[in-house]
Design a protein around this motif. Structure first.
Motif, PDB file in Angstrom:
ATOM      1  N   UNK A 243      -1.708   4.721  51.400  1.00 46.44           N
ATOM      2  CA  UNK A 243      -1.751   6.123  51.816  1.00 46.44           C
ATOM      3  C   UNK A 243      -2.924   6.837  51.166  1.00 46.44           C
ATOM      4  N   UNK A 244      -3.089   6.628  49.859  1.00 50.60           N
ATOM      5  CA  UNK A 244      -4.194   7.285  49.151  1.00 50.60           C
ATOM      6  C   UNK A 244      -5.540   6.872  49.715  1.00 50.60           C
ATOM      7  N   UNK A 245      -5.650   5.614  50.136  1.00 50.17           N
ATOM      8  CA  UNK A 245      -6.925   5.131  50.672  1.00 50.17           C
ATOM      9  C   UNK A 245      -7.254   5.730  52.032  1.00 50.17           C
ATOM     10  N   UNK A 246      -6.230   6.238  52.722  1.00 55.72           N
ATOM     11  CA  UNK A 246      -6.440   6.826  54.057  1.00 55.72           C
ATOM     12  C   UNK A 246      -6.842   8.301  53.975  1.00 55.72           C
ATOM     13  N   UNK A 247      -6.718   8.888  52.791  1.00 57.22           N
ATOM     14  CA  UNK A 247      -7.064  10.303  52.607  1.00 57.22           C
ATOM     15  C   UNK A 247      -8.488  10.395  52.069  1.00 57.22           C
ATOM     16  N   UNK A 248      -9.323  11.167  52.759  1.00 54.32           N
ATOM     17  CA  UNK A 248     -10.729  11.299  52.349  1.00 54.32           C
ATOM     18  C   UNK A 248     -11.228  12.699  52.675  1.00 54.32           C
ATOM     19  N   UNK A 249     -12.505  12.903  52.554  1.00 57.37           N
ATOM     20  CA  UNK A 249     -13.089  14.230  52.758  1.00 57.37           C
ATOM     21  C   UNK A 249     -12.928  14.726  54.190  1.00 57.37           C
ATOM     22  N   UNK A 250     -12.690  13.806  55.132  1.00 58.02           N
ATOM     23  CA  UNK A 250     -12.509  14.203  56.527  1.00 58.02           C
ATOM     24  C   UNK A 250     -11.057  14.567  56.850  1.00 58.02           C
ATOM     25  N   UNK A 251     -10.160  14.257  55.946  1.00 56.17           N
ATOM     26  CA  UNK A 251      -8.738  14.496  56.200  1.00 56.17           C
ATOM     27  C   UNK A 251      -8.433  15.991  56.198  1.00 56.17           C
ATOM     28  N   UNK A 252      -7.773  16.435  57.229  1.00 62.85           N
ATOM     29  CA  UNK A 252      -7.409  17.851  57.345  1.00 62.85           C
ATOM     30  C   UNK A 252      -5.919  18.094  57.173  1.00 62.85           C
ATOM     31  N   UNK A 253      -5.108  17.048  57.378  1.00 61.55           N
ATOM     32  CA  UNK A 253      -3.661  17.219  57.261  1.00 61.55           C
ATOM     33  C   UNK A 253      -3.013  15.877  56.957  1.00 61.55           C
ATOM     34  N   UNK A 254      -2.017  15.911  56.071  1.00 60.96           N
ATOM     35  CA  UNK A 254      -1.172  14.747  55.783  1.00 60.96           C
ATOM     36  C   UNK A 254       0.257  15.131  56.130  1.00 60.96           C
ATOM     37  N   UNK A 255       0.879  14.387  57.046  1.00 65.24           N
ATOM     38  CA  UNK A 255       2.256  14.652  57.480  1.00 65.24           C
ATOM     39  C   UNK A 255       3.152  13.543  56.955  1.00 65.24           C
ATOM     40  N   UNK A 256       4.176  13.912  56.219  1.00 73.32           N
ATOM     41  CA  UNK A 256       5.042  12.899  55.605  1.00 73.32           C
ATOM     42  C   UNK A 256       6.464  13.419  55.528  1.00 73.32           C
ATOM     43  N   UNK A 257       7.438  12.511  55.597  1.00 76.37           N
ATOM     44  CA  UNK A 257       8.836  12.880  55.454  1.00 76.37           C
ATOM     45  C   UNK A 257       9.254  12.925  54.000  1.00 76.37           C
ATOM     46  N   UNK A 258      10.171  13.813  53.686  1.00 73.52           N
ATOM     47  CA  UNK A 258      10.720  13.884  52.324  1.00 73.52           C
ATOM     48  C   UNK A 258      11.618  12.665  52.080  1.00 73.52           C
ATOM     49  N   UNK A 259      12.436  12.332  53.092  1.00 77.45           N
ATOM     50  CA  UNK A 259      13.305  11.160  52.997  1.00 77.45           C
ATOM     51  C   UNK A 259      13.416  10.535  54.382  1.00 77.45           C
ATOM     52  N   UNK A 260      13.544   9.222  54.419  1.00 73.18           N
ATOM     53  CA  UNK A 260      13.658   8.511  55.692  1.00 73.18           C
ATOM     54  C   UNK A 260      15.050   8.676  56.281  1.00 73.18           C
ATOM     55  N   UNK A 261      15.114   9.110  57.527  1.00 72.60           N
ATOM     56  CA  UNK A 261      16.405   9.277  58.188  1.00 72.60           C
ATOM     57  C   UNK A 261      16.994   7.941  58.622  1.00 72.60           C
ATOM     58  N   UNK A 262      16.212   6.871  58.536  1.00 64.56           N
ATOM     59  CA  UNK A 262      16.699   5.561  58.936  1.00 64.56           C
ATOM     60  C   UNK A 262      17.168   4.729  57.752  1.00 64.56           C
ATOM     61  N   UNK A 263      16.345   4.634  56.713  1.00 63.01           N
ATOM     62  CA  UNK A 263      16.644   3.721  55.603  1.00 63.01           C
ATOM     63  C   UNK A 263      16.894   4.435  54.281  1.00 63.01           C
ATOM     64  N   UNK A 264      16.783   5.757  54.260  1.00 59.96           N
ATOM     65  CA  UNK A 264      17.173   6.525  53.083  1.00 59.96           C
ATOM     66  C   UNK A 264      16.135   6.686  51.992  1.00 59.96           C
ATOM     67  N   UNK A 265      14.955   6.090  52.145  1.00 63.81           N
ATOM     68  CA  UNK A 265      13.925   6.192  51.116  1.00 63.81           C
ATOM     69  C   UNK A 265      13.543   7.638  50.854  1.00 63.81           C
ATOM     70  N   UNK A 266      13.494   8.039  49.582  1.00 70.74           N
ATOM     71  CA  UNK A 266      12.976   9.349  49.188  1.00 70.74           C
ATOM     72  C   UNK A 266      11.521   9.159  48.786  1.00 70.74           C
TER      73      UNK A 266
END
Length: 451
Positions: A164-187
């Protein structure tokens, strides 16, 4: 990873809790109904039902009128906005209501897209519900924006943070992420992700729909730019709520009709809102606050207010002892979630231990008890020879309400190659579930698998 600390909070008053939810008294084929479908929508306490009914009976009107029912409607919406501000820890003018999280996210994505151009980039993840993916993909397609995908660790269904960190760079304008997975429960480590986004000058958009019933949300501590949730996932009516930092809600230009005010947050609310359900939102927040007041001290005294640790954590008491009745609503909500954490953790440990004894059953996600603070009590399972739909149907006949399929976490089920074979059987525990219900579920599953 984010954690939920285990502290000395009094046990949840489960008798009181279950008495608040009339639907829990139902039976199916002579079996008591067991609601394990919370990830798709929780049950609601009687006070929410009463608030909706009372609004329609006594105050039903449109807003902005110079007569009593309209004025009461205006006041009710203001109170619901204030209640959600306490729930999220933000300003009331940073709270917008909408039909659901998906609709609100599409609205924000279109407004953000107005300021983007070809060559700009956004980041989405394989772990997310599609409501925090498709709106951004549609906007990206319209605007010529590049989409970067953050991958997961297949073995425990957690975000690959280095990727994830490698995908964020100077061109990145928005990062969309879930707080917790509704399928497998990962926080997810949301606060860390927000910092990564901000370091690159990007916005952070958080889908907290699934986290809402399980953990305390503190947008001030997270420092996220936007956070969306759905009240029907945390014991309220079918509505969506959006938090947006004041500066962004003011700066961005929403798509809207001309007569709508340009003032925030109203300019982000399209058409006439669902007033009766907004009345129910205020009632659902008050239910949680009352739960917290009871958890603080059943005798009516608390050991102090609580400071938020950000990603759903509570620190030590921060104020002197005082009567629980004088606790602020935010303090009471914090205490409620501490009690909920304790109860759900015990249920999670119990169900995990039992599922591990069922031959062939596979649990997707974190299974190490030492890492249970990194997940909530939502489990995705598969049993060879027993498709998820078959399991859910047979459990349903015995009164256990579960989900099968992908739950709109389509990118995850496709990535794990379970989509074509029915997805998962999902078991979702919330604070009104009991240890006895867990034990009876485990017996039923063992019997079904043995036949």
């Amino acid at each position: 990873m984010p954690t939920i600390e285990h502290t000395t909070t009094p046990a949840l008053d489960l008798t009181y809790v279950r008495s608040q939810f009339p639907s829990l008294a139902q039976t199916v084929n002579g079996h008591p109904a067991v609601f394990l479908d919370g990830p798709g929508g929780t049950q609601v306490p009687q006070r929410v039902i009463d608030a909706i009914s009372d609004y329609l009976r006594h105050n039903n009107a449109n807003t902005g009128g110079a007569y009593p029912t309209s004025r009461r409607t205006d006041a009710m919406i203001a109170e619901a906005r204030s209640a959600m501000a306490d729930f999220l820890h933000c300003g009331a003018d940073e709270v917008a209501f909408g039909p659901n999280m998906t609709t609100l996210t599409f609205a924000i994505s279109r407004a953000i897209g107005r300021d983007l151009k070809p060559g700009d980039e956004i980041v989405v993840t394989r772990l997310d519900h599609d409501a925090n993916v498709s709106p951004w993909l549609a906007m990206a397609e319209d605007r010529g924006i590049t989409v970067r995908w953050a991958e997961i660790h297949d073995e425990d269904c957690t975000l690959a943070m280095a990727d994830l960190a490698s995908k964020i760079n100077a061109k990145t304008k928005l990062v969309a992420v879930g707080y917790a997975s509704n399928a497998v429960g990962t926080i997810n480590p949301v606060r860390e992700i927000v910092k990564l986004a901000h370091a690159a000058g990007a916005l952070a958009y958080i889908d907290a729909v699934h986290y809402g019933p399980h953990g305390l949300i503190d947008v001030a501590a997270l420092d996220c730019d936007f956070l969306a949730c759905s009240t029907y996932k945390f014991f309220g009516p079918h509505m969506g709520v959006l938090f947006g930092k004041r500066e962004h809600l003011t700066r961005l230009r929403p798509y809207k009709v001309r007569p709508n005010t340009n003032a925030i947050p109203n300019c982000w609310e399209w058409g006439t809102l669902n007033h009766e359900c907004i009345a129910g939102i205020a009632a659902c927040v008050e239910y949680l606050a009352d739960l917290g007041r009871r958890a603080i001290d059943p005798c009516g005294y608390e050991s102090g207010g609580y400071e938020s640790g950000g990603d759903g954590r509570l620190a030590h008491p921060s104020s002197p002892s005082r009567p629980a009745a004088t606790a602020t609503r935010r303090e009471a909500i914090q205490a409620a979630y501490q009690a909920i954490h304790e109860h759900e953790r015990a249920l999670l440990q119990r169900i995990m231990a039992g599922l591990g004894k069922i031959p062939g059953l596979k649990i997707y996600g974190i299974t190490d008890p030492e890492r249970f603070h990194e997940r909530c009590a939502t489990l995705a399972v598969r049993i060879p020879g027993h498709p998820p739909l078959e399991l859910s149907s047979k459990l349903g006949d015995r009164g256990f309400f579960t989900w099968d399929g992908n739950y709109y976490a389509l990118n995850l089920t496709e990535h794990l190659e379970v989509e074509k074979s029915g997805g998962f059987l999902r078991l979702g525990l919330v604070h009104y579930n009991t240890a006895d219900e867990v034990d009876r579920l485990l017996v039923a599953l063992r019997e079904i698998v043995a036949t």
